[in-house]
Design a protein around this motif. Structure first.
Motif, short mmCIF file in Angstrom:
data_model
loop_
_atom_site.label_atom_id
_atom_site.label_comp_id
_atom_site.label_asym_id
_atom_site.label_seq_id
_atom_site.Cartn_x
_atom_site.Cartn_y
_atom_site.Cartn_z
N GLU A 187 0.82 -1.21 0.00
CA GLU A 187 0.00 0.00 0.00
C GLU A 187 0.85 1.26 0.00
O GLU A 187 0.32 2.35 -0.24
CB GLU A 187 -0.96 -0.01 1.19
CG GLU A 187 -2.07 -1.04 1.05
CD GLU A 187 -3.19 -0.84 2.05
OE1 GLU A 187 -3.10 0.08 2.87
OE2 GLU A 187 -4.17 -1.62 1.99
N TRP A 199 3.48 1.41 -2.07
CA TRP A 199 4.00 1.41 -3.43
C TRP A 199 5.47 1.82 -3.43
O TRP A 199 6.25 1.30 -2.66
CB TRP A 199 3.11 2.30 -4.32
CG TRP A 199 3.31 2.12 -5.80
CD1 TRP A 199 3.50 0.95 -6.48
CD2 TRP A 199 3.30 3.15 -6.78
NE1 TRP A 199 3.62 1.19 -7.82
CE2 TRP A 199 3.50 2.53 -8.04
CE3 TRP A 199 3.16 4.54 -6.73
CZ2 TRP A 199 3.56 3.25 -9.24
CZ3 TRP A 199 3.21 5.25 -7.93
CH2 TRP A 199 3.41 4.62 -9.16
N TYR A 208 4.29 10.36 -3.80
CA TYR A 208 2.95 10.23 -4.38
C TYR A 208 2.01 9.46 -3.45
O TYR A 208 0.86 9.85 -3.23
CB TYR A 208 3.05 9.51 -5.74
CG TYR A 208 1.72 9.16 -6.36
CD1 TYR A 208 1.02 10.11 -7.10
CD2 TYR A 208 1.17 7.89 -6.22
CE1 TYR A 208 -0.20 9.80 -7.68
CE2 TYR A 208 -0.05 7.57 -6.79
CZ TYR A 208 -0.74 8.53 -7.52
OH TYR A 208 -1.95 8.22 -8.09
N GLN A 209 2.51 8.37 -2.89
CA GLN A 209 1.68 7.51 -2.05
C GLN A 209 2.18 7.53 -0.60
O GLN A 209 1.83 6.67 0.19
CB GLN A 209 1.67 6.08 -2.59
CG GLN A 209 0.42 5.29 -2.24
CD GLN A 209 -0.04 4.39 -3.36
OE1 GLN A 209 0.09 4.72 -4.53
NE2 GLN A 209 -0.60 3.24 -3.03
N ALA A 240 -5.02 7.46 -3.95
CA ALA A 240 -3.76 6.72 -3.84
C ALA A 240 -3.58 6.22 -2.41
O ALA A 240 -3.08 5.12 -2.18
CB ALA A 240 -2.60 7.60 -4.25
N TYR A 241 -3.97 7.05 -1.45
CA TYR A 241 -3.91 6.64 -0.04
C TYR A 241 -4.81 5.42 0.20
O TYR A 241 -4.45 4.51 0.95
CB TYR A 241 -4.33 7.80 0.85
CG TYR A 241 -4.64 7.43 2.27
CD1 TYR A 241 -3.62 7.15 3.19
CD2 TYR A 241 -5.96 7.35 2.72
CE1 TYR A 241 -3.91 6.78 4.49
CE2 TYR A 241 -6.26 6.99 4.03
CZ TYR A 241 -5.23 6.71 4.91
OH TYR A 241 -5.52 6.34 6.20
N ALA A 295 -5.38 3.13 -1.82
CA ALA A 295 -4.66 1.99 -2.40
C ALA A 295 -5.60 0.91 -2.95
O ALA A 295 -5.34 -0.28 -2.85
CB ALA A 295 -3.70 1.38 -1.38
N GLU A 352 -7.69 6.07 -7.71
CA GLU A 352 -7.13 7.20 -8.45
C GLU A 352 -7.45 7.10 -9.94
O GLU A 352 -7.27 8.05 -10.69
CB GLU A 352 -5.62 7.34 -8.23
CG GLU A 352 -4.78 6.19 -8.75
CD GLU A 352 -4.37 5.25 -7.63
OE1 GLU A 352 -3.16 4.99 -7.49
OE2 GLU A 352 -5.27 4.76 -6.91
#
Length: 303
Positions: free
Chosen positions: A35, A37, A69-70, A120-121, A123, A127
């Motif tokens: 999660e 990434w 990003y994540q 993105a959070y 997962a 997105e």
């Protein structure tokens, strides 16, 4: 407020962005299937991140996008870190990009702080859908801490990227204006086609909304198919005079359910497509998922 994008484009018609982080980290034997990434490397192999940034600068990129990003404090805490440790990792992500930049001793290189979407959070692939519903205040509360940490670490600008949800982009712009008035950002949407955001918002409506926002220094799309880009640029160009940013995936085919990629031997190359994108009106070009320094080198040949 310094508009680094505008300043660069005064003397250069093209600003070359970097490419994929996770793809290159996997070549360093880093397993990004979690999660977090690519942000997992901030915990277990930060030096590899610096090497990836260096490889893109060497290929001709002028912008390093931080490996955040994540990454956010709450997600790091879910992986067993305490709050102080998590905050340090986000700052570390900026420092790694800055250290790579310093190796080249060039005054025209930039570090952009990556701000991925709330999806993105989660997962869960959202997105690419944008099907989540928070208030403007809730979105701002979610993004605030990461932006504060990136700003504290002195990123040159923010990269609001792979944004599928129009309300979320409004919140990001509001947060930028109210709490980071000296910073600019590019706004890059996640789209379902050349006319529509993933959440169903017409692309021209979303672009128009930010047209008079001086802190949004460029508008465009990323993490989409190569074949979507030319028509998308044309559509964006119709409703804004801002610089247009595009950084698509490399042409491989992604399955969001299995989170796996399949190679596409029939895909076009950046060398073939970049001239068309420039002619259509793009002035910031890079790569997203599955792209490599070799792809960025092809883009840089047109500067």
């Amino acid at each position: 407020m310094i508009n680094y994008i505008s300043d660069h484009l005064k003397n250069n018609p093209l600003l070359v962005l970097d490419g994929a982080m996770a793809t290159e980290l996997e070549k360093h034997d880093i397993d990004t299937d979690s999660e977090l990434w690519s942000a997992i490397a901030l915990i277990n192999n930060p030096e590899a991140i610096k090497e990836v940034h260096e490889s893109y600068f060497k290929a001709g990129a002028k912008v390093a996008t931080t490996n955040t990003y994540q990454a956010n404090v709450e997600k790091f805490q879910q992986f067993g870190l305490n709050e102080a440790e998590a905050k340090k990792l986000i700052i570390k992500a900026v420092q790694l990009a800055q250290a790579a930049k310093a190796e080249f001793k060039a005054d025209d290189l930039l570090v952009a702080g990556s701000i991925g979407p709330y999806g993105a959070y989660l997962a869960d692939g959202s997105e690419y859908r944008g099907d989540y519903d928070l208030t403007i205040t809730e979105f701002m509360d979610f993004h605030r801490q990461r932006m504060q940490l990136l700003n504290q670490a002195n990123v040159d600008l923010f990269a609001f990227e792979t944004q599928p949800n129009f309300e979320e982009t409004k919140a990001l712009a509001k947060l930028l204006k109210t709490e980071f008035p000296q910073k600019t950002a590019w706004m890059s949407f996640s789209i379902k086609d050349s006319q529509t955001l993933c959440d169903g918002t017409p692309l021209n409506e979303a672009v128009k909304y930010f047209n008079d926002d001086q802190q949004i220094a460029a508008i465009g799309v990323n993490c989409t198919k190569l074949e979507n880009i030319e028509d998308t640029i044309v559509n964006i160009k119709k409703v804004t005079n801002k610089p247009i940013v595009v950084y698509p995936n490399n042409g491989d085919i992604y399955d969001p359910k299995t989170k796996t990629w399949q190679a596409n031997p029939k895909t076009s190359s950046f060398k073939e497509l970049v001239p068309k994108w420039i002619d259509a009106g793009a002035s910031l070009i890079g790569g997203c998922c599955r792209t490599t320094p070799a792809d960025i080198k092809e883009i840089a040949e047109f500067t």
